[in-house]
Design a protein around this motif. Sequence first.
Motif, PDB file in Angstrom:
ATOM      1  N   UNK A 260       0.841  -1.193   0.000  1.00  0.00           N
ATOM      2  CA  UNK A 260       0.000   0.000   0.000  1.00  0.00           C
ATOM      3  C   UNK A 260       0.873   1.238   0.000  1.00  0.00           C
ATOM      4  N   UNK A 261       0.262   2.378  -0.256  1.00  0.00           N
ATOM      5  CA  UNK A 261       1.011   3.637  -0.343  1.00  0.00           C
ATOM      6  C   UNK A 261       0.190   4.792   0.212  1.00  0.00           C
ATOM      7  N   UNK A 262       0.899   5.869   0.479  1.00  0.00           N
ATOM      8  CA  UNK A 262       0.255   7.138   0.832  1.00  0.00           C
ATOM      9  C   UNK A 262       0.145   7.961  -0.443  1.00  0.00           C
ATOM     10  N   UNK A 263      -1.028   8.470  -0.736  1.00  0.00           N
ATOM     11  CA  UNK A 263      -1.131   9.417  -1.841  1.00  0.00           C
ATOM     12  C   UNK A 263      -1.420  10.804  -1.297  1.00  0.00           C
ATOM     13  N   UNK A 264      -0.813  11.775  -1.944  1.00  0.00           N
ATOM     14  CA  UNK A 264      -1.110  13.166  -1.634  1.00  0.00           C
ATOM     15  C   UNK A 264      -2.253  13.610  -2.538  1.00  0.00           C
ATOM     16  N   UNK A 265      -2.445  14.911  -2.622  1.00  0.00           N
ATOM     17  CA  UNK A 265      -3.440  15.476  -3.526  1.00  0.00           C
ATOM     18  C   UNK A 265      -2.706  16.483  -4.405  1.00  0.00           C
ATOM     19  N   UNK A 266      -1.897  15.990  -5.371  1.00  0.00           N
ATOM     20  CA  UNK A 266      -1.019  16.899  -6.117  1.00  0.00           C
ATOM     21  C   UNK A 266      -1.765  17.960  -6.919  1.00  0.00           C
ATOM     22  N   UNK A 267      -2.895  17.581  -7.515  1.00  0.00           N
ATOM     23  CA  UNK A 267      -3.674  18.574  -8.260  1.00  0.00           C
ATOM     24  C   UNK A 267      -4.115  19.685  -7.306  1.00  0.00           C
ATOM     25  N   UNK A 268      -4.539  19.279  -6.102  1.00  0.00           N
ATOM     26  CA  UNK A 268      -4.949  20.246  -5.075  1.00  0.00           C
ATOM     27  C   UNK A 268      -3.802  21.134  -4.623  1.00  0.00           C
ATOM     28  N   UNK A 269      -2.590  20.559  -4.535  1.00  0.00           N
ATOM     29  CA  UNK A 269      -1.417  21.356  -4.142  1.00  0.00           C
ATOM     30  C   UNK A 269      -1.165  22.462  -5.164  1.00  0.00           C
ATOM     31  N   UNK A 270      -1.184  22.103  -6.453  1.00  0.00           N
ATOM     32  CA  UNK A 270      -0.970  23.098  -7.506  1.00  0.00           C
ATOM     33  C   UNK A 270      -2.041  24.168  -7.510  1.00  0.00           C
ATOM     34  N   UNK A 287      -3.574  31.244   6.181  1.00  0.00           N
ATOM     35  CA  UNK A 287      -3.032  30.410   7.256  1.00  0.00           C
ATOM     36  C   UNK A 287      -1.566  30.092   6.963  1.00  0.00           C
ATOM     37  N   UNK A 288      -0.796  29.768   7.982  1.00  0.00           N
ATOM     38  CA  UNK A 288       0.628  29.469   7.766  1.00  0.00           C
ATOM     39  C   UNK A 288       0.791  28.196   6.919  1.00  0.00           C
ATOM     40  N   UNK A 289      -0.123  27.248   7.134  1.00  0.00           N
ATOM     41  CA  UNK A 289      -0.099  25.996   6.369  1.00  0.00           C
ATOM     42  C   UNK A 289      -1.457  25.767   5.737  1.00  0.00           C
ATOM     43  N   UNK A 290      -1.476  25.437   4.453  1.00  0.00           N
ATOM     44  CA  UNK A 290      -2.704  24.982   3.793  1.00  0.00           C
ATOM     45  C   UNK A 290      -2.553  23.473   3.642  1.00  0.00           C
ATOM     46  N   UNK A 291      -3.268  22.729   4.476  1.00  0.00           N
ATOM     47  CA  UNK A 291      -3.158  21.265   4.484  1.00  0.00           C
ATOM     48  C   UNK A 291      -3.977  20.706   3.324  1.00  0.00           C
ATOM     49  N   UNK A 292      -3.290  20.095   2.364  1.00  0.00           N
ATOM     50  CA  UNK A 292      -3.975  19.604   1.163  1.00  0.00           C
ATOM     51  C   UNK A 292      -4.395  18.135   1.268  1.00  0.00           C
ATOM     52  N   UNK A 293      -4.102  17.484   2.410  1.00  0.00           N
ATOM     53  CA  UNK A 293      -4.641  16.148   2.681  1.00  0.00           C
ATOM     54  C   UNK A 293      -3.807  14.989   2.153  1.00  0.00           C
ATOM     55  N   UNK A 294      -4.082  13.793   2.680  1.00  0.00           N
ATOM     56  CA  UNK A 294      -3.426  12.563   2.217  1.00  0.00           C
ATOM     57  C   UNK A 294      -4.350  11.377   2.483  1.00  0.00           C
ATOM     58  N   UNK A 295      -4.085  10.274   1.784  1.00  0.00           N
ATOM     59  CA  UNK A 295      -4.901   9.067   1.902  1.00  0.00           C
ATOM     60  C   UNK A 295      -4.019   7.826   1.828  1.00  0.00           C
ATOM     61  N   UNK A 296      -4.422   6.775   2.531  1.00  0.00           N
ATOM     62  CA  UNK A 296      -3.804   5.447   2.383  1.00  0.00           C
ATOM     63  C   UNK A 296      -4.563   4.703   1.296  1.00  0.00           C
ATOM     64  N   UNK A 297      -3.833   4.088   0.374  1.00  0.00           N
ATOM     65  CA  UNK A 297      -4.533   3.253  -0.611  1.00  0.00           C
ATOM     66  C   UNK A 297      -3.788   1.938  -0.811  1.00  0.00           C
ATOM     67  N   UNK A 298      -4.561   0.896  -1.064  1.00  0.00           N
ATOM     68  CA  UNK A 298      -4.020  -0.422  -1.363  1.00  0.00           C
ATOM     69  C   UNK A 298      -4.962  -1.095  -2.360  1.00  0.00           C
ATOM     70  N   UNK A 299      -4.789  -2.385  -2.590  1.00  0.00           N
ATOM     71  CA  UNK A 299      -5.593  -3.006  -3.647  1.00  0.00           C
ATOM     72  C   UNK A 299      -7.087  -3.064  -3.291  1.00  0.00           C
ATOM     73  N   UNK A 300      -7.411  -2.878  -1.998  1.00  0.00           N
ATOM     74  CA  UNK A 300      -8.826  -2.947  -1.599  1.00  0.00           C
ATOM     75  C   UNK A 300      -9.600  -1.663  -1.909  1.00  0.00           C
TER      76      UNK A 300
END
Length: 313
Positions: A260-270, A287-300
């Motif tokens: 499994x992997x962590x995915x960011x939200x690259x389109x959202x970052x741009x 804000x000092x940080x704009x949190x663009x989020x992350x998700x865990x994904x695997x084959x499920x």
Amino acid sequence: MLNNRLRQLAVACGLALGFAGAALAQETYIPLVSKGFQHQFWQAVKSGAEQAGKDFKVKISFEGPESEAMVDKQIDMLSAALAKQPKAIGFAALDSKAAIPLLKKAQAAKIPVVAFDSGVDSDIPVTTATTDNKAAAALAADKMAELIGNAGEVALVVHDQTSRTGVDRRDGFVDRMKAAHPNVKIVSVQYGGGDHLKSTEIAKSILQAYPKLKGMFGANEGSVLGVVNAVRETKRKLVVIGYDSGKQQKDAIRDGTIAGSITQNPVGIGYKTVEAAVKALKGEKLPKIIDTGFFWYDKTNIADPKIAAVLYD
């Protein structure tokens, strides 16, 4: 009569030039200098930035060095972008300290700097649009511990130790493992510059040095592809966890090579980078940080629409 006509023409030309100048003055130019161009991640960031450029009616450019090891080239690109006197600038630092003298020049010229993906060790950026990389890597550590039975040896292949993403993903993983999973031992942390070929050689040497190794974390796209190559070449059974996306990484998750992997939200970052630059130019508080989020994904869950929306080829 002729003199009057010439005067009228001169006035008309002056007005035309004035209008053209006003039109040019109204065009807001915001260059984005990224960490690289070789990974699909950056292409996805670029597409988000371009969409924001259209939505907010500003002109953007997006560039980065061929390799994420080319700190000097990135500094040259930043210098060239600032020389064009943009209204604002987006910057993803390869080295969190090396760019500070140039960023001070931007600050002196009242050019707002929006950091994206990877921040700098300075309060010059008006905000940073980024993933919470420490929290994301901590989740990767929890998943790794769970998948190896909460005991055994693991190793890391990280893209660098100079950028904020490299440092935060390494520390997020290592600190969580030490704090929450004391029976998991981190035996090696190596750096491959985000290059899949260099990361392959590093991962192979780790596998050779640690025959009892149970898992390996690759901290970005190039790093984990190197780990995948090494595992396939050596035919070792190993729990591999990655970061980011891309076609090869998704295929390796589907066939089970990567757990499994962590995915960011690259389109959202741009997108958020350009949006923040526009807001800064309007004098809006950010804000000092704009949190663009992350998700865990695997084959499920790789085909889940919510996950698929933040994956890229």
